[in-house]
Write an enzyme that holds these catalytic residues in place. Sequence first.
Site, short mmCIF file in Angstrom:
data_model
loop_
_atom_site.label_atom_id
_atom_site.label_comp_id
_atom_site.label_asym_id
_atom_site.label_seq_id
_atom_site.Cartn_x
_atom_site.Cartn_y
_atom_site.Cartn_z
N LYS A 141 31.25 -20.50 137.42
CA LYS A 141 30.95 -21.23 138.66
C LYS A 141 30.69 -22.73 138.48
O LYS A 141 30.61 -23.47 139.46
CB LYS A 141 29.73 -20.61 139.36
CG LYS A 141 30.02 -19.25 139.97
CD LYS A 141 30.82 -19.37 141.26
CE LYS A 141 31.45 -18.08 141.70
NZ LYS A 141 32.92 -18.04 141.56
N PRO A 180 27.55 -20.09 132.20
CA PRO A 180 29.00 -19.97 132.45
C PRO A 180 29.48 -18.57 132.82
O PRO A 180 30.64 -18.39 133.17
CB PRO A 180 29.62 -20.41 131.11
CG PRO A 180 28.56 -20.21 130.10
CD PRO A 180 27.25 -20.40 130.80
N TYR A 234 32.93 -13.79 143.02
CA TYR A 234 33.72 -14.32 141.91
C TYR A 234 34.85 -15.23 142.42
O TYR A 234 35.11 -16.28 141.83
CB TYR A 234 34.28 -13.19 141.04
CG TYR A 234 34.74 -13.67 139.68
CD1 TYR A 234 33.86 -13.70 138.58
CD2 TYR A 234 36.04 -14.13 139.48
CE1 TYR A 234 34.26 -14.16 137.34
CE2 TYR A 234 36.46 -14.59 138.24
CZ TYR A 234 35.57 -14.60 137.18
OH TYR A 234 35.98 -15.06 135.95
N HIS A 284 45.22 -14.70 138.62
CA HIS A 284 44.59 -13.44 138.22
C HIS A 284 44.12 -12.66 139.45
O HIS A 284 43.29 -13.15 140.21
CB HIS A 284 43.41 -13.71 137.29
CG HIS A 284 43.85 -14.02 135.89
ND1 HIS A 284 42.99 -14.02 134.83
CD2 HIS A 284 45.08 -14.29 135.39
CE1 HIS A 284 43.67 -14.30 133.72
NE2 HIS A 284 44.92 -14.49 134.04
N TYR A 297 35.26 -9.25 130.33
CA TYR A 297 33.82 -9.49 130.16
C TYR A 297 33.24 -8.25 129.49
O TYR A 297 33.31 -7.17 130.06
CB TYR A 297 33.14 -9.69 131.52
CG TYR A 297 33.43 -11.01 132.18
CD1 TYR A 297 32.65 -12.12 131.92
CD2 TYR A 297 34.49 -11.15 133.09
CE1 TYR A 297 32.90 -13.35 132.54
CE2 TYR A 297 34.75 -12.37 133.71
CZ TYR A 297 33.95 -13.46 133.43
OH TYR A 297 34.20 -14.66 134.04
P1 RFL Z 1 30.85 -33.76 133.87
O1 RFL Z 1 32.11 -33.08 133.57
O2 RFL Z 1 29.71 -33.60 132.94
O3 RFL Z 1 31.18 -35.30 134.04
C1 RFL Z 1 30.17 -36.28 134.13
C2 RFL Z 1 30.74 -37.58 133.60
O4 RFL Z 1 29.78 -38.61 133.78
C3 RFL Z 1 29.77 -39.45 132.63
N1 RFL Z 1 28.48 -40.15 132.58
C4 RFL Z 1 28.33 -41.45 132.88
N2 RFL Z 1 29.20 -42.38 133.26
C5 RFL Z 1 28.72 -43.64 133.47
N3 RFL Z 1 27.43 -43.98 133.31
C6 RFL Z 1 26.51 -43.08 132.94
N4 RFL Z 1 25.23 -43.42 132.80
C7 RFL Z 1 26.95 -41.75 132.69
N5 RFL Z 1 26.34 -40.60 132.31
C8 RFL Z 1 27.27 -39.65 132.23
C9 RFL Z 1 30.01 -38.48 131.49
O5 RFL Z 1 30.51 -39.12 130.33
C10 RFL Z 1 31.02 -37.51 132.10
O6 RFL Z 1 32.36 -37.89 131.85
O7 RFL Z 1 30.28 -33.35 135.33
P2 RFL Z 1 31.11 -32.97 136.67
O8 RFL Z 1 32.20 -33.95 136.95
O9 RFL Z 1 30.07 -32.71 137.70
O10 RFL Z 1 31.86 -31.61 136.32
C11 RFL Z 1 31.15 -30.45 136.11
C12 RFL Z 1 31.86 -29.58 135.09
O11 RFL Z 1 32.26 -30.36 133.97
C13 RFL Z 1 30.95 -28.46 134.64
O12 RFL Z 1 30.31 -27.84 135.74
C14 RFL Z 1 31.65 -27.36 133.89
O13 RFL Z 1 32.47 -27.80 132.86
C15 RFL Z 1 30.55 -26.45 133.34
N6 RFL Z 1 31.02 -25.69 132.23
C16 RFL Z 1 31.80 -24.62 132.49
N7 RFL Z 1 32.06 -24.28 133.78
C17 RFL Z 1 32.84 -23.22 134.05
O14 RFL Z 1 33.09 -22.94 135.25
N8 RFL Z 1 33.36 -22.47 133.01
C18 RFL Z 1 33.14 -22.80 131.69
O15 RFL Z 1 33.64 -22.15 130.80
C19 RFL Z 1 32.32 -23.89 131.39
N9 RFL Z 1 32.07 -24.25 130.11
C20 RFL Z 1 30.70 -26.06 130.91
C21 RFL Z 1 31.26 -25.33 129.85
C22 RFL Z 1 29.84 -27.14 130.64
C23 RFL Z 1 29.52 -27.49 129.33
N10 RFL Z 1 28.58 -28.56 129.13
C24 RFL Z 1 28.25 -29.49 130.19
C25 RFL Z 1 27.72 -28.66 128.04
C26 RFL Z 1 30.98 -25.70 128.55
C27 RFL Z 1 30.13 -26.77 128.28
C28 RFL Z 1 29.92 -27.11 126.83
C1 PHB Z 2 36.65 -19.97 130.13
O1 PHB Z 2 37.84 -19.63 130.11
O2 PHB Z 2 36.25 -20.95 129.49
C2 PHB Z 2 35.68 -19.16 130.91
C3 PHB Z 2 36.14 -18.16 131.74
C4 PHB Z 2 35.24 -17.39 132.46
C5 PHB Z 2 33.90 -17.65 132.35
C6 PHB Z 2 33.43 -18.66 131.53
C7 PHB Z 2 34.33 -19.43 130.80
O3 PHB Z 2 33.02 -16.88 133.05
#
Ligand code: RFL
Ligand code: PHB
Length: 389
Positions: free
Chosen positions: A296, A292, A384, A72, A200
């Site tokens: 980031k 989100p 971004y 993009h 957005y």
């Molecule tokens: P994760 O992905 O949460 O992985 C952590 C892992 O640790 C495990 N765990 C354990 N394992 C062993 N023993 C324990 N005691 C443990 N406790 C926990 C868990 O099961 C899990 O598998 O963290 P990591 O690797 O730092 O990655 C970070 C990303 O996942 C996170 O920053 C993003 O996904 C945040 N996020 C989003 N980021 C974006 O940039 N765009 C998004 O659209 C976006 N949507 C989201 C999201 C985070 C969400 N969460 C956490 C509620 C949507 C959601 C719903």
């Molecule tokens: C997504 O595709 O899940 C997404 C993209 C941009 C954002 C947040 C989530 O700022």
Amino acid sequence: MRTQVAIIGGGPSGLLLAQLLHRKGIDTVLIERKTREYVLSRIRAGVLETGFIELMRLAGVAERLDRECLIHDGTLFALDEEIFHVSFTQTTGRPVVIYGQTELTRDLYDAREAAGAKIFYQVEDAEIHDADTQKPYLTFTAGGEATRIDCDFIAGCDGFHGISRKTIPLDVRQEYEKVYPFGWLGVLSETPPIDEELIYSCSQRGFALCSMRNRQLSRHYIQCPLSDHPEDWSDAAFWDELKRRIPQQYADRLVTGPSIEKSIAPLRSFVTEPMRWGSLFLCGDAAHIVPPTGAKGLNTAASDVHYLYHALCEHYLEKSSRGIEEYSARALARIWKAERFSWWMTMLLHRFPEQTEFDLRMQRAEIAFLRENESARRVFAENYVGLPY
Ligand code: RFL
Ligand code: PHB
């Protein structure tokens, strides 16, 4: 059992760190509380900075990503019926990359398993011991068997609800938090995205985002009250509300379809300091959370992995402790800037319960400035696409 680096958490941070260290001959053991299938069923991020792509290439796991991702060059902003484009490449020379967190996590698991990695799944009662010494160890139960791993370092990659952060004593740990008074209702559907790029949208009815995973898979979000439950929202009600929050010309061409995933995520800004305590390093969501809006979350996890990977390489391969000593300060310096950007974008585009007419005018003026002013667009684009590591 003994290893050099014990990693808690099999999300993107833990897996990427393990894979990068493996390529340098540094031994790791990874423990994960859930199954691989469960981790892969979580629908999360979709926008990657080019710094993340470089790390995936360095880890030797970017083959499918390079083939299947979407590039993009910019994004669209809507303010009620008005819409405008902000280019990333014109001002920064860099695009962003669309490739789902699910897919890149799958690629990392495949690579780890192909390399015969030591991964314990479904671990229970994990505990960190002696993290403030040079002889830390982990204990946990896996498959009904009590296990102990002795190691040089522990990487706490266990997300916001993990054990690592809480192991750092309260008199050492400082936490900063802002909770926003709404959530994002997200829907994944096997429908073509509405546009080539993300939209957005700041509307009178609240924020909306049109995103995607690939040319057949769309991801849409709408701002919703925290008291809502995904079950309260039928697919028809979701599509109806989304259409009312984006300009008419886009609503008219929106292709709707059954949801294949629907969830509500709360919005929070959170940082813990320091990110290192003795032999324990925090990495990714274990140390910080962003709303989100700026995409980031996953990208800040990647920059932590970058600093920690280089620190551990310096320790093992160059016999220097500098990277380890400086890990927390280096990681936090970048994190706080991503926190600021995510907070700014959240404040700019959402409706807030106590918002006055004045506050609304401030939002509109700032969006108009972004539309009209090249310097403002450049500042936006630089943040971004991702600040330098
Ligand atoms: P994760 O992905 O949460 O992985 C952590 C892992 O640790 C495990 N765990 C354990 N394992 C062993 N023993 C324990 N005691 C443990 N406790 C926990 C868990 O099961 C899990 O598998 O963290 P990591 O690797 O730092 O990655 C970070 C990303 O996942 C996170 O920053 C993003 O996904 C945040 N996020 C989003 N980021 C974006 O940039 N765009 C998004 O659209 C976006 N949507 C989201 C999201 C985070 C969400 N969460 C956490 C509620 C949507 C959601 C719903
Ligand atoms: C997504 O595709 O899940 C997404 C993209 C941009 C954002 C947040 C989530 O700022």
